[in-house]
Design a protein around this motif. Structure first.
Motif, PDB file in Angstrom:
ATOM      1  N   ARG A 115      10.099 -42.441 -23.841  1.00 40.36           N
ATOM      2  CA  ARG A 115       9.535 -43.685 -24.400  1.00 40.36           C
ATOM      3  C   ARG A 115      10.685 -44.500 -25.016  1.00 40.36           C
ATOM      4  NH1 ARG A 115       6.808 -42.871 -28.544  1.00 40.36           N
ATOM      5  NH2 ARG A 115       7.210 -40.640 -28.861  1.00 40.36           N
ATOM      6  N   ILE A 116      11.168 -45.451 -24.224  1.00 44.05           N
ATOM      7  CA  ILE A 116      12.321 -46.273 -24.627  1.00 44.05           C
ATOM      8  C   ILE A 116      11.893 -47.744 -24.638  1.00 44.05           C
ATOM      9  CG2 ILE A 116      14.700 -46.929 -24.086  1.00 44.05           C
ATOM     10  CD1 ILE A 116      14.906 -44.293 -22.468  1.00 44.05           C
ATOM     11  N   GLY A 117      12.034 -48.382 -25.796  1.00 40.06           N
ATOM     12  CA  GLY A 117      11.706 -49.805 -25.914  1.00 40.06           C
ATOM     13  C   GLY A 117      12.957 -50.668 -25.753  1.00 40.06           C
ATOM     14  N   TYR A 118      12.732 -51.977 -25.655  1.00 39.28           N
ATOM     15  CA  TYR A 118      13.865 -52.885 -25.445  1.00 39.28           C
ATOM     16  C   TYR A 118      13.664 -54.164 -26.254  1.00 39.28           C
ATOM     17  CZ  TYR A 118      17.600 -55.449 -23.110  1.00 39.28           C
ATOM     18  OH  TYR A 118      18.754 -56.139 -22.838  1.00 39.28           O
ATOM     19  N   MET A 119      14.698 -54.546 -27.033  1.00 36.85           N
ATOM     20  CA  MET A 119      14.700 -55.819 -27.759  1.00 36.85           C
ATOM     21  C   MET A 119      15.671 -56.758 -27.063  1.00 36.85           C
ATOM     22  SD  MET A 119      15.279 -56.558 -31.825  1.00 36.85           S
ATOM     23  CE  MET A 119      15.035 -58.209 -32.503  1.00 36.85           C
ATOM     24  N   SER A 120      15.094 -57.716 -26.347  1.00 35.09           N
ATOM     25  CA  SER A 120      15.893 -58.635 -25.537  1.00 35.09           C
ATOM     26  C   SER A 120      16.365 -59.819 -26.366  1.00 35.09           C
ATOM     27  CB  SER A 120      15.062 -59.127 -24.354  1.00 35.09           C
ATOM     28  OG  SER A 120      15.832 -59.952 -23.511  1.00 35.09           O
ATOM     29  N   GLY A 121      17.232 -60.653 -25.766  1.00 37.18           N
ATOM     30  CA  GLY A 121      17.681 -61.880 -26.423  1.00 37.18           C
ATOM     31  C   GLY A 121      16.732 -63.027 -26.122  1.00 37.18           C
ATOM     32  N   ILE A 122      17.231 -64.237 -26.300  1.00 35.82           N
ATOM     33  CA  ILE A 122      16.416 -65.437 -26.095  1.00 35.82           C
ATOM     34  C   ILE A 122      15.982 -65.520 -24.633  1.00 35.82           C
ATOM     35  CG2 ILE A 122      16.409 -67.955 -26.247  1.00 35.82           C
ATOM     36  CD1 ILE A 122      18.728 -67.614 -28.323  1.00 35.82           C
ATOM     37  N   GLU A 123      14.700 -65.759 -24.422  1.00 33.47           N
ATOM     38  CA  GLU A 123      14.191 -65.875 -23.055  1.00 33.47           C
ATOM     39  C   GLU A 123      14.893 -67.016 -22.330  1.00 33.47           C
ATOM     40  OE1 GLU A 123       9.969 -64.932 -22.023  1.00 33.47           O
ATOM     41  OE2 GLU A 123       9.667 -65.415 -24.134  1.00 33.47           O
ATOM     42  N   GLY A 124      15.380 -66.743 -21.108  1.00 37.73           N
ATOM     43  CA  GLY A 124      16.075 -67.749 -20.321  1.00 37.73           C
ATOM     44  C   GLY A 124      17.572 -67.777 -20.542  1.00 37.73           C
ATOM     45  N   HIS A 125      18.054 -67.135 -21.601  1.00 34.26           N
ATOM     46  CA  HIS A 125      19.494 -67.068 -21.863  1.00 34.26           C
ATOM     47  C   HIS A 125      20.137 -66.177 -20.800  1.00 34.26           C
ATOM     48  CE1 HIS A 125      23.289 -66.138 -23.852  1.00 34.26           C
ATOM     49  NE2 HIS A 125      23.052 -67.131 -24.708  1.00 34.26           N
ATOM     50  N   PRO A 126      21.244 -66.627 -20.158  1.00 37.81           N
ATOM     51  CA  PRO A 126      21.846 -65.845 -19.058  1.00 37.81           C
ATOM     52  C   PRO A 126      22.169 -64.403 -19.426  1.00 37.81           C
ATOM     53  CG  PRO A 126      22.791 -68.035 -19.118  1.00 37.81           C
ATOM     54  CD  PRO A 126      21.933 -67.917 -20.341  1.00 37.81           C
ATOM     55  N   ASP A 127      22.831 -64.194 -20.589  1.00 41.37           N
ATOM     56  CA  ASP A 127      23.140 -62.825 -21.007  1.00 41.37           C
ATOM     57  C   ASP A 127      21.873 -62.009 -21.200  1.00 41.37           C
ATOM     58  OD1 ASP A 127      25.823 -62.652 -20.902  1.00 41.37           O
ATOM     59  OD2 ASP A 127      26.206 -62.883 -23.037  1.00 41.37           O
ATOM     60  N   ALA A 128      20.876 -62.633 -21.828  1.00 41.75           N
ATOM     61  CA  ALA A 128      19.616 -61.931 -22.088  1.00 41.75           C
ATOM     62  C   ALA A 128      18.935 -61.553 -20.775  1.00 41.75           C
ATOM     63  CB  ALA A 128      18.687 -62.810 -22.928  1.00 41.75           C
ATOM     64  N   ALA A 129      18.933 -62.478 -19.835  1.00 44.63           N
ATOM     65  CA  ALA A 129      18.290 -62.212 -18.545  1.00 44.63           C
ATOM     66  C   ALA A 129      18.999 -61.099 -17.789  1.00 44.63           C
ATOM     67  CB  ALA A 129      18.276 -63.497 -17.716  1.00 44.63           C
ATOM     68  N   ASP A 130      20.343 -61.127 -17.785  1.00 41.79           N
ATOM     69  CA  ASP A 130      21.145 -60.092 -17.112  1.00 41.79           C
ATOM     70  C   ASP A 130      20.839 -58.703 -17.663  1.00 41.79           C
ATOM     71  OD1 ASP A 130      22.534 -61.251 -15.116  1.00 41.79           O
ATOM     72  OD2 ASP A 130      24.489 -61.229 -16.103  1.00 41.79           O
ATOM     73  N   ARG A 131      20.858 -58.617 -18.977  1.00 39.35           N
ATOM     74  CA  ARG A 131      20.703 -57.309 -19.619  1.00 39.35           C
ATOM     75  C   ARG A 131      19.266 -56.788 -19.477  1.00 39.35           C
ATOM     76  NH1 ARG A 131      24.554 -58.621 -24.980  1.00 39.35           N
ATOM     77  NH2 ARG A 131      26.367 -59.169 -23.698  1.00 39.35           N
ATOM     78  N   LEU A 132      18.310 -57.690 -19.501  1.00 39.75           N
ATOM     79  CA  LEU A 132      16.918 -57.276 -19.322  1.00 39.75           C
ATOM     80  C   LEU A 132      16.687 -56.745 -17.904  1.00 39.75           C
ATOM     81  CD1 LEU A 132      14.040 -56.995 -20.330  1.00 39.75           C
ATOM     82  CD2 LEU A 132      13.659 -59.404 -19.764  1.00 39.75           C
ATOM     83  N   LEU A 133      17.256 -57.420 -16.924  1.00 40.39           N
ATOM     84  CA  LEU A 133      17.143 -56.942 -15.537  1.00 40.39           C
ATOM     85  C   LEU A 133      17.773 -55.562 -15.390  1.00 40.39           C
ATOM     86  CD1 LEU A 133      17.902 -60.152 -13.418  1.00 40.39           C
ATOM     87  CD2 LEU A 133      15.739 -58.898 -13.536  1.00 40.39           C
ATOM     88  N   ALA A 134      18.938 -55.387 -16.051  1.00 41.14           N
ATOM     89  CA  ALA A 134      19.619 -54.086 -15.983  1.00 41.14           C
ATOM     90  C   ALA A 134      18.761 -52.999 -16.629  1.00 41.14           C
ATOM     91  CB  ALA A 134      20.976 -54.186 -16.683  1.00 41.14           C
ATOM     92  N   PHE A 135      18.124 -53.323 -17.748  1.00 33.15           N
ATOM     93  CA  PHE A 135      17.255 -52.351 -18.419  1.00 33.15           C
ATOM     94  C   PHE A 135      16.107 -51.918 -17.506  1.00 33.15           C
ATOM     95  CE2 PHE A 135      13.286 -51.689 -20.808  1.00 33.15           C
ATOM     96  CZ  PHE A 135      13.625 -50.563 -21.537  1.00 33.15           C
TER      97      PHE A 135
END
Length: 632
Positions: free
Chosen positions: A136-156
């Motif tokens: 059970r692993i959660g994820y706290m992403s960055g601002i929606e639509g932000h390139p870094d945030a989008a990259d890291r969320l996809l990787a997660f």
């Protein structure tokens, strides 16, 4: 621009600590290694979570940057806080012919230096899933639509799927890459049933989440493990130390300068450079628990930093109070020189204030956009290695030349308050280290003080105008009775200290009532204005003249002689004759003039002295009336 070396412009927002300071330090080192000067254009952006008014006007800096004189450009585009600033910078650098390298976020228009976000997040998910055995692993992403945030969320999501776990994990919360969403995130994950681990898209959010979870009775890492990203200073000194993903800023800086250097030499260059990341596992995920000794060392270091920070705060408070007292730019420079000890050692600080072609500076005259010229309003050069401009300095020159030929690094910031543009500052540090966050506070404090100076100068100007109006006659522009008495009294008192003669000259226009009755009051006013101009033109020997009544004029003449009095009378007669010949009016402009010349020391009061001149004038008028066979 500065010396014989090529110059690279660097655009960065949020210098003051953490990743941005590490990047600027590395840029400085890399620039020296490659033999480049570097101008770091520093933007402050949004202040805190809400205030962005200051950052809204920072784009004025773009209007004065000599883009055509830059040999290369580096744009660290990961954190331009105001919404439209990034696009404004893009629009400007797209027009540049020099090599442009973007660090951090993808941008197809330019050469890129990027970090492999995918690899670091993938490894972090694998660490929790395989090493710790978490499901059970959660994820706290960055601002929606932000390139870094989008990259890291996809990787997660991809890494979760590779490890046989749900893509959404134990919940995904969208933060803001800052500290302000920690409480909401803590409540979100507690309501979800509290995951075994939460991966955060950067260290700031991880620190905030740890703090808020602890406030709610959830222990890190005993109850939940936390990780961050970017390997910030704040994450290193936080307890528990944040497990994180390092992006090596030194590699990024050297790669960016290598790309520019290759392109300037005509060496082919790949469009994109991908840099690896490295994971560091600290106690926030239950790994690498420090010994008691190491923990004490760490906490003592934090306490030392805290004490230093408090001293810096005291200096800043004192500086703010002193800056609010300044009444001119000289006092501001003295205050800055006295208190500027809390943002790091610097070699030079220049403040160039905008001015117009007449030299009217921005803290005396409001400008809503940069002008083409500046003056060095504050000049601090501790080693005397820059050539101070004489007077007005063209903005196109941007920075003064240096006497030596070593590579140089300057940080440039725009100074403004709301829409009022005051100028720009330039600072050169003594080492490769950039300034800390207190420098930005100084800049904003200077901007507030310049705005206060502008208001003070406007009030002074208004008072001067009101004072001028109160002592001047609106019809003729000469001194009125109040103005004449004030100025003549000062001259009278001074003249009485020195033996010699002075003159009381009283002039009265003839037949003004006739002109008003026959030709109208507008024509009468015209005649009075004409006589006022003639009398003013007669005053060539420091005489003080004023219109003291409807058609009456007083002149006080210190240090006078019979010869000067005769010349005054001759000029008056010639002026009247010239008017009548030139204007060809249906009436004759004439005036009676009485001149009383006497030893000034024998008179105690100006009023009594001028009365003698008045008596002389009436004697002349009576004589002229008798000669003409008329009564006034």
């Amino acid at each position: 621009m500065i010396n014989s070396h090529k110059t690279v412009g660097v655009f960065v927002c949020g210098i003051g600590g953490g990743f941005k300071n590490d990047l600027c330090r590395s840029i400085n080192i890399a620039a020296k290694s490659f033999g480049f000067n570097v101008l770091i254009f520093s933007f402050i952006g949004r202040i805190g979570a809400k205030y962005d008014d200051y950052g809204r006007y920072e784009d004025r800096l773009l209007d004065i940057i000599p883009f055509d004189r830059l040999d290369g450009i580096i744009f660290e585009n990961s954190n331009i806080f105001t919404d439209d600033m990034r696009e404004k910078i893009y629009r400007r650098i797209r027009k540049c012919s020099c090599p442009v390298v973007v660090i951090s976020e993808p941008c197809e228009d330019f050469y890129e230096v990027q970090f492999d976000n995918y690899c670091g997040i993938t490894e972090m998910v694998g660490h929790f899933a395989k090493f710790h055995g978490f499901t059970r692993i959660g994820y706290m992403s960055g601002i929606e639509g932000h390139p870094d945030a989008a990259d890291r969320l996809l990787a997660f999501k991809a890494a979760m799927k590779e490890n046989g776990l749900p893509e959404e994990g134990a919940g995904i919360f969208h933060g803001d890459f800052w500290y302000s969403k920690g409480g909401e995130a803590a409540d979100f994950f507690i309501e979800k049933g509290l995951p075994q681990a939460i991966i955060c898209a950067n260290d700031y959010m991880a620190i905030s989440l740890c703090t808020e979870l602890e406030n709610r009775g959830v222990r890190v890492p005993d109850d939940v493990c936390i990780s961050g990203c970017d390997d910030t200073y704040e994450g290193k000194v936080f307890f528990p130390r944040i497990t994180t993903i390092e992006r090596n800023v030194s590699d990024a800086a050297f790669s960016a300068f290598s790309v520019i250097d290759n392109l300037l030499k005509g060496i082919p260059q790949e469009r994109t450079v991908i840099l690896p990341t490295k994971n560091h596992y600290g106690y926030s995920c239950g790994c690498s628990r420090e010994s008691l000794r190491d923990e004490c060392i760490q906490r003592n270091g934090i306490l030392s930093d805290t004490r230093t920070f408090r001293y810096y705060i005291y200096d800043t408070e004192a500086a703010m109070l002193e800056m609010n007292r300044v009444s001119d730019i000289g006092q501001m420079a003295e205050t800055f020189s006295k208190y500027c000890c809390n943002f790091g050692g610097f070699e030079k600080f220049f403040l160039f204030a905008y001015c117009d072609e007449n030299g009217r500076v921005s803290y005396e005259n409001a400008y809503d956009s940069p002008t083409s010229q500046t003056i060095p309003a504050i000049w601090m050069d501790r080693y005397g290695t820059s050539v101070r401009p004489d007077g007005i300095f063209p903005v196109s020159d941007f920075l003064p030349c240096e006497t030596g030929d070593d590579t140089a690094c300057y940080y440039i910031s725009h100074l403004h308050f709301g829409s009022h543009c005051f100028g720009y500052s330039s600072i050169k540090m003594v080492s490769v280290d950039p300034f800390n966050e207190f420098y930005n506070i100084w800049l904003m404090n200077i901007a507030v003080s310049l705005e206060a100076l502008l208001h003070k100068n406007n009030i002074r100007q208004l008072m001067r105008e009101l004072e001028s109006e109160s002592i001047h006659d609106k019809l003729t522009g000469m001194l009125n009775r109040r103005g004449f008495e004030k100025n003549a009294q000062t001259a009278f008192d001074a003249a009485r200290e020195i033996p010699g003669e002075a003159a009381a000259i009283v002039i009265d226009m003839d037949r003004l009532k006739h002109v008003n009755d026959v030709y109208g009051h507008a024509e009468g006013d015209y005649a009075i204005r004409a006589l006022g101009r003639i009398i003013s033109g007669c005053c060539t020997e420091n005489e003080i003249a004023g219109r003291t009544g409807g058609d009456e004029f007083y002149v006080f003449a210190p240090n006078y002689s019979a010869g000067k009095a005769e010349r005054f009378q001759s000029r008056l007669t010639a002026g009247l004759d010239e008017f009548n010949r030139r204007e060809n009016k249906p009436y004759v402009l004439s005036a009676s003039c009485g001149i009383y010349l006497a030893d000034i020391s024998k008179h105690s009061f100006l009023e009594e002295f001028m009365k003698r001149g008045d008596e002389k004038m009436y004697a002349v008028k009576r004589e002229r009336c008798l000669e003409a066979g008329k009564v006034r």
